[in-house]
Design a protein around this motif. Structure first.
Motif, mmCIF file in Angstrom:
data_model
loop_
_atom_site.group_PDB
_atom_site.id
_atom_site.type_symbol
_atom_site.label_atom_id
_atom_site.label_comp_id
_atom_site.label_asym_id
_atom_site.label_seq_id
_atom_site.Cartn_x
_atom_site.Cartn_y
_atom_site.Cartn_z
ATOM 1 N N HIS A 159 46.822 37.100 39.707
ATOM 2 C CA HIS A 159 45.639 37.508 38.948
ATOM 3 C C HIS A 159 45.750 38.971 38.536
ATOM 4 C CE1 HIS A 159 43.182 33.881 39.396
ATOM 5 N NE2 HIS A 159 43.764 33.751 40.581
ATOM 6 N N GLN A 160 45.487 39.186 37.265
ATOM 7 C CA GLN A 160 45.533 40.528 36.709
ATOM 8 C C GLN A 160 44.566 40.591 35.530
ATOM 9 O OE1 GLN A 160 49.410 41.231 34.843
ATOM 10 N NE2 GLN A 160 49.803 39.036 34.965
ATOM 11 N N PRO A 161 44.151 41.755 35.111
ATOM 12 C CA PRO A 161 43.241 41.867 33.957
ATOM 13 C C PRO A 161 43.899 41.319 32.690
ATOM 14 C CG PRO A 161 43.323 43.925 35.201
ATOM 15 C CD PRO A 161 44.423 43.067 35.734
ATOM 16 N N ILE A 162 43.108 40.593 31.898
ATOM 17 C CA ILE A 162 43.611 39.974 30.674
ATOM 18 C C ILE A 162 42.689 40.324 29.517
ATOM 19 C CG2 ILE A 162 44.017 37.787 29.470
ATOM 20 C CD1 ILE A 162 44.745 36.560 32.127
ATOM 21 N N VAL A 163 43.292 40.707 28.413
ATOM 22 C CA VAL A 163 42.569 40.815 27.143
ATOM 23 C C VAL A 163 43.029 39.630 26.312
ATOM 24 C CG1 VAL A 163 42.127 42.197 25.083
ATOM 25 C CG2 VAL A 163 42.442 43.332 27.301
ATOM 26 N N ASP A 199 46.267 34.647 35.667
ATOM 27 C CA ASP A 199 47.720 34.767 35.587
ATOM 28 C C ASP A 199 48.123 34.777 34.116
ATOM 29 O OD1 ASP A 199 50.575 33.999 35.503
ATOM 30 O OD2 ASP A 199 50.333 33.797 37.668
ATOM 31 N N LYS A 200 48.530 35.934 33.625
ATOM 32 C CA LYS A 200 48.806 36.101 32.197
ATOM 33 C C LYS A 200 49.943 35.196 31.737
ATOM 34 C CE LYS A 200 49.613 39.689 28.733
ATOM 35 N NZ LYS A 200 49.810 41.148 28.500
#
Length: 422
Positions: A271-275, A312-313
């Protein structure tokens, strides 16, 4: 084994099972009828003996005709031509029923000629229970000129059914056997279907690998020529061809490995920040060459304000890429693809719409099954393993979302990825 043969065997098996069940039901019913007749015979005999004892007690000449009358299946009357004490009558009835093994509760009452009514109702618990007596039968007054008493069996059906325990047990065993055999047939058919799916998967995988391998082999043959060193541009072109083919092979292998991990529940989400605008643009960028090759138009409808979430990008990008890839695979001439990104306070929605061949409603509910591919008749111009949409569903579900298909044959399809806003 051919499908027609399997269908024939299934039909014959169903007919055989139905015949066995019908036969068992017939014999159980026959056994019930016999028990019912035996019950009536035992009760008649017992009541006749009770009448004889009463006449002997009262020193009355026994009647020569049949004094027992079965008014209803569970109601009997006995003509005795004299009054008898209710307790004495109850004792005689209990004793005779016990001798004939008629062990079931009964209710009895005496008809009084003077009052022209039935009275002295009593309930006998043959099972030994001391439950309080509650009248069950409203004994009707019958057109009789002499004294008689009536006996009613409130639990006659239950008593007769209890005598069929061996038949009921055998029926249950037979039913269990039939259910087990049905389950075995279901497992065999499921294994057969999985075998066919595995066969199709191997065939599809062989075709998917065959083209890039042939390209690599052909390019390698050209590169073996010593004169190729003198032509740097040609050398670079064939090296690029080999690199692209190897990348295609690696992508296919990666898809299979991803599905293997997904099936075992071993997908680890980072999990990571996503735009979402950036993620969709990156996914589209990987299809620039294919879009030009197919003369396809891809339109992005993205909001100006950044739509952000966590996830998850890599896997989410692969999910969007799978939908774009399917839109190109199953598109008609001059494909048109529209990607809409929508967001509100509750959810984020990505719609991938194409103008392709569409999907029949009967196939839509099975689209996301592993290895499932929509039948296209004798046309096999679309390559794939049948893993893409299953992978999409697994990834979206792992992020707490859902995937929806809305399609009509000949009018294109829209696949929607819906995620909760976190």
């Amino acid at each position: 084994m051919k499908n027609a043969t399997i269908r024939l065997i299934l039909i014959l098996a169903l007919l055989l099972a139905a015949g066995i069940i019908a036969t068992q039901v017939y014999w159980v019913k026959k056994a019930y009828d016999l028990e019912e007749k035996e019950f009536s015979l035992n009760v008649n005999t017992s009541l006749r003996n009770v009448a004889l004892k009463i006449w002997e007690l009262k020193k009355i000449q026994p009647l020569v005709y049949n004094v027992v009358d079965q008014v209803e299946p569970d109601y009997f009357i006995v003509q005795i031509n004299d009054h008898v004490d209710a307790d004495v009558l109850g004792h005689f009835l209990s004793m005779e029923f016990e001798r004939r093994n008629v062990i079931t509760d009964f209710e009895y009452g005496m008809y009084d000629c003077m009052s022209d009514s039935l009275m002295n109702y009593h309930y006998i618990h043959m099972s030994g229970s001391n439950e309080p007596f509650t009248p069950v039968m409203n004994f009707p007054s019958l057109a009789r000129e002499n004294y008689y008493f009536g006996v009613f069996f409130p639990h006659r059906k239950n008593y007769i059914a209890s005598q069929l325990s061996i038949w009921i047990l055998s029926s249950l065993v037979l039913l269990c056997v039939l259910i087990f055999l049905g389950y075995v047939v279901f497992v065999i058919l499921k294994q057969k279907r999985l075998s066919e799916v595995q066969k199709d998967f191997v065939n599809n995988m062989t075709h998917e690998f065959k083209t890039p391998l042939a390209t690599i082999q052909l390019s390698a043959e050209v590169l073996k020529n010593p004169d190729i060193v003198q032509k740097p541009q040609r050398l670079l072109n064939y090296a690029t061809i080999i690199d692209n083919a190897a990348s295609q092979l690696a992508l296919q292998v990666e898809r299979v490995l991803q599905m293997a991990h997904a099936e075992k529940g071993e997908i680890q989400l980072r999990h990571q920040p996503i735009v979402w605008q950036e993620l969709i643009n990156e996914a589209v960028k990987g299809f620039e060459h294919m879009l030009l090759k197919k003369n396809a138009a891809l339109h992005l409808h993205l909001p100006e304000a950044a739509v952000e979430s966590t996830g998850d990008k890599l896997h989410l990008k692969n999910a969007v890429s799978n939908l774009i890839d399917n839109a190109l695979k199953y598109a008609a001439d001059n494909p048109i693809i529209d990607i809409h990104l929508k967001a509100n306070n509750k959810q984020i929605r990505i719609d991938v719409t194409d103008n392709g061949i569409g999907i029949d409603k009967d196939h839509q509910r099975m689209l996301f099954r592993r290895f499932y591919r929509v039948p296209t008749g004798n046309i096999h111009d679309v390559k794939g393993f049948g893993l893409g949409l299953n992978y999409v569903k697994i990834i979206v579900k792992a992020h707490g979302g859902s995937v929806v298909c809305n399609s009509k044959p000949g009018k294109g399809s829209t696949f929607s990825l819906i995620f909760p806003k976190k």
